[in-house]
Enzyme design. Sequence first.
Site, PDB file in Angstrom:
ATOM      1  N   PRO A  90       0.828  -1.206   0.000  1.00 37.77           N
ATOM      2  CA  PRO A  90       0.000   0.000   0.000  1.00 37.77           C
ATOM      3  C   PRO A  90       0.868   1.264   0.000  1.00 37.77           C
ATOM      4  O   PRO A  90       1.907   1.308   0.662  1.00 37.77           O
ATOM      5  CB  PRO A  90      -0.807  -0.096   1.297  1.00 37.77           C
ATOM      6  CG  PRO A  90      -0.686  -1.510   1.748  1.00 37.77           C
ATOM      7  CD  PRO A  90       0.578  -2.064   1.166  1.00 37.77           C
ATOM      8  N   VAL A  91       0.435   2.268  -0.751  1.00 34.99           N
ATOM      9  CA  VAL A  91       1.234   3.486  -0.928  1.00 34.99           C
ATOM     10  C   VAL A  91       1.023   4.442   0.251  1.00 34.99           C
ATOM     11  O   VAL A  91      -0.075   4.515   0.808  1.00 34.99           O
ATOM     12  CB  VAL A  91       0.813   4.172  -2.259  1.00 34.99           C
ATOM     13  CG1 VAL A  91       1.525   5.491  -2.457  1.00 34.99           C
ATOM     14  CG2 VAL A  91       1.101   3.245  -3.426  1.00 34.99           C
TER      15      VAL A  91
ATOM     16  N   GLY B 243       3.350   3.796   5.330  1.00 37.77           N
ATOM     17  CA  GLY B 243       4.372   3.398   6.302  1.00 37.77           C
ATOM     18  C   GLY B 243       4.973   2.030   6.010  1.00 37.77           C
ATOM     19  O   GLY B 243       5.743   1.510   6.806  1.00 37.77           O
ATOM     20  N   LEU B 244       4.618   1.429   4.879  1.00 40.35           N
ATOM     21  CA  LEU B 244       5.183   0.108   4.556  1.00 40.35           C
ATOM     22  C   LEU B 244       6.349   0.205   3.586  1.00 40.35           C
ATOM     23  O   LEU B 244       6.812  -0.811   3.057  1.00 40.35           O
ATOM     24  CB  LEU B 244       4.086  -0.815   4.021  1.00 40.35           C
ATOM     25  CG  LEU B 244       3.149  -1.389   5.096  1.00 40.35           C
ATOM     26  CD1 LEU B 244       1.927  -2.044   4.482  1.00 40.35           C
ATOM     27  CD2 LEU B 244       3.868  -2.397   5.981  1.00 40.35           C
ATOM     28  N   GLY B 245       6.801   1.406   3.323  1.00 41.85           N
ATOM     29  CA  GLY B 245       8.027   1.568   2.534  1.00 41.85           C
ATOM     30  C   GLY B 245       7.856   1.289   1.049  1.00 41.85           C
ATOM     31  O   GLY B 245       8.793   0.839   0.390  1.00 41.85           O
ATOM     32  N   SER B 246       6.671   1.579   0.499  1.00 39.11           N
ATOM     33  CA  SER B 246       6.429   1.215  -0.907  1.00 39.11           C
ATOM     34  C   SER B 246       7.415   1.909  -1.849  1.00 39.11           C
ATOM     35  O   SER B 246       7.930   1.290  -2.781  1.00 39.11           O
ATOM     36  CB  SER B 246       4.988   1.515  -1.312  1.00 39.11           C
ATOM     37  OG  SER B 246       4.788   2.896  -1.404  1.00 39.11           O
TER      38      SER B 246
ATOM     39  N   ASP C 222      14.203   3.094   5.800  1.00 36.97           N
ATOM     40  CA  ASP C 222      13.402   2.329   4.828  1.00 36.97           C
ATOM     41  C   ASP C 222      14.292   1.620   3.812  1.00 36.97           C
ATOM     42  O   ASP C 222      14.199   0.403   3.618  1.00 36.97           O
ATOM     43  CB  ASP C 222      12.450   3.253   4.051  1.00 36.97           C
ATOM     44  CG  ASP C 222      11.192   3.572   4.824  1.00 36.97           C
ATOM     45  OD1 ASP C 222      11.251   3.495   6.061  1.00 36.97           O
ATOM     46  OD2 ASP C 222      10.169   3.903   4.197  1.00 36.97           O
TER      47      ASP C 222
HETATM   48  O1  PMV Z   1       6.269   6.443   7.367  1.00 37.50           O
HETATM   49  P1  PMV Z   1       7.509   5.641   7.253  1.00 37.50           P
HETATM   50  O2  PMV Z   1       7.305   4.206   7.540  1.00 37.50           O
HETATM   51  O3  PMV Z   1       8.301   5.905   6.019  1.00 37.50           O
HETATM   52  O4  PMV Z   1       8.437   6.004   8.472  1.00 37.50           O
HETATM   53  C1  PMV Z   1       8.862   7.258   8.756  1.00 37.50           C
HETATM   54  C2  PMV Z   1       9.766   7.145   9.924  1.00 37.50           C
HETATM   55  C3  PMV Z   1      10.235   8.468  10.469  1.00 37.50           C
HETATM   56  O5  PMV Z   1      11.076   8.165  11.569  1.00 37.50           O
HETATM   57  C4  PMV Z   1       9.070   9.278  10.960  1.00 37.50           C
HETATM   58  C5  PMV Z   1      11.000   9.263   9.429  1.00 37.50           C
HETATM   59  C6  PMV Z   1      12.307   8.637   9.020  1.00 37.50           C
HETATM   60  O6  PMV Z   1      12.814   9.046   7.977  1.00 37.50           O
HETATM   61  O7  PMV Z   1      12.857   7.778   9.740  1.00 37.50           O
END
Ligand code: PMV
Length: 335
Positions: free
Chosen positions: A114-115, A118-121, A165
Amino acid sequence: MERRPPHASRSSAPGKIILFGEHAVVYGRPALAVPVTQVQATATVSATSRTGIWIEAPEIGLASELSRLAPFHPLAAVINRVFSALLLPVSPPIFFENGGGSGGATIHVSSTIPVASGLGSGAAVSVAIIRALSAFLGQPLPDECVSALAYEVEKLHHGTPSGIDNTVITYAKPVYFVKFPSPPGSGDGGEVQTFRVGVPFTIVIGDTGLSAPTKESVSDVHELWEADQPRWEKVFDEVGDIVQKARCAIETGNIPTLGPLMDKNHKLLQEMTVSCPELDRLVEAAHKSGALGAKLSGGGHGGNMIALVENEKASAVAEALMDAGSKRPIITQIR
Ligand code: PMV
């Protein structure tokens, strides 16, 4: 210049989820993240008789020749960087092995991640393209380069990413990550340690369905930090302490202690103002249905949350998350 790549090359990269330490990681504290192999981004590069580099990403309605895309387009940015890392020009025809003639390449991209949740798509798509394209061009890049190139692209789109990520997705292993010391928020890569999972454990990932740009939540936290650095440095220290304890618990297989650590980390993220009613509702539903602990994961303001569960409770917690508004939850084993 004559290059003789194979006729096709394919690579897949997993999603990722942050277990502990998001946001504080931007300020030099450690974070723990793991790959999520149930979801994948895949890039397939194949020879075509047409000259040029053709990009097909049907899920985002994209079918275009590379030079017609803006240079900062996420896919153009990653493809151009691969050519430049290999010191190859993008434009001339590519000559194929076994007398296969000359032409161009088609890069087909698809993803089940999923875009913007928070799953790093984005990083997974970058890693898959970098691996497939560099292999197609006959010069597969080593992991450090794959991660560094994906990080360059992350910087274009997320402003000041910590680098977590691209790291966890490139290595596809649980990682303990500390950003290199640099002015907070500047994002200059980091130290990566893979760590051992003593006893496998299960988490359920719930998705608010709210698309939440990480850049915005990072910038919100940055504003808070600028207004009162001593307060937030203390909060980030507390997060760092949670991360150390969590790593130790994971390595020694002391899984039940992770639950309260997740709850504590979620409270601190609420304090950083990056949670939202939808995330809090899912966290609460996870607790009520028997999870050992739960927290938002990633940038916040939407996106995902995670719940630590005993294996046999995973389905019940997943159902409770759906009832509380989650899109299809993912049950994943961390090992
Ligand atoms: O939203 P995500 O899973 O890409 O995570 C962001 C994580 C943060 O710590 C908020 C930002 C980062 O670059 O680490």
